[in-house]
Scaffold this active site. Structure first.
Site, PDB file in Angstrom:
ATOM      1  N   CYS A 111      -5.892  -0.458  -1.805  1.00 23.59           N
ATOM      2  CA  CYS A 111      -6.670  -1.298  -0.723  1.00 23.59           C
ATOM      3  C   CYS A 111      -7.461  -2.188  -1.322  1.00 23.59           C
ATOM      4  CB  CYS A 111      -7.337  -0.622   0.581  1.00 23.59           C
ATOM      5  SG  CYS A 111      -8.684   0.476   0.270  1.00 23.59           S
ATOM      6  N   ARG A 112      -8.514  -2.868  -0.719  1.00 20.51           N
ATOM      7  CA  ARG A 112      -9.480  -3.616  -1.045  1.00 20.51           C
ATOM      8  C   ARG A 112     -10.432  -2.961  -2.161  1.00 20.51           C
ATOM      9  NH1 ARG A 112     -14.603  -6.284  -0.401  1.00 20.51           N
ATOM     10  NH2 ARG A 112     -15.227  -4.707   1.372  1.00 20.51           N
TER      11      ARG A 112
END
Length: 104
Positions: free
Chosen positions: A65-66
Site C-alpha cells: 500500500c502507500r
C-alpha cells in the site's frame, strides 16, 4: 498473529534476481494512477473479500500500500481467512525506489 514483513529494497532485489513474486497492491485507484510496481496486481483493499479466489494457499503474496498500514490489515485478514503465506511490504510505495508503471 505475527505477519512476516519484507522491505521495498528486498522486493526490488528479488525482482532484479528474476524471482517470481506475487505482489498485490491494495491502494485506491487514484494512488495507483501515480504508478505501481510493474509486476504487481491491483486489488483495492475494499475488494479483497470478493477476490479471495485470486489467492492460492500455496503461493507467497507480498501486500503493498502507500505506507504499509493498509497492507498490514489485508495481510491479517488473509491470514485469518486461511492464507498463511502473506507478507507485508513495510514502508509501502513511499519507500519504493524501483521502477514504476502507470496502471493500465
Amino acid at each position: 498473529m505475527e505477519i512476516k514483513t519484507i522491505t521495498p529494497d528486498e522486493v526490488k532485489t528479488k525482482l532484479e534476481n528474476g524471482e517470481t513474486l506475487f505482489l498485490v497492491d491494495v491502494r485506491e485507484d487514484e494512488e495507483v494512477a501515480e504508478g505501481m510496481i510493474p509486476e504487481a496486481v491491483h486489488i483495492r483493499m475494499g475488494e479483497i473479500p470478493e477476490h479471495l479466489d485470486y489467492f492460492d494457499k500455496e503461493n507467497d503474496y507480498i501486500l503493498i500500500c502507500r505506507s504499509g498500514g493498509r497492507s498490514q490489515r489485508v495481510c491479517e485478514y488473509l491470514a485469518a481467512s486461511g492464507f498463511p503465506n502473506v507478507v507485508n511490504m513495510t514502508g509501502g510505495m513511499l519507500a519504493w525506489t524501483g521502477e514504476l508503471k502507470p496502471k493500465q
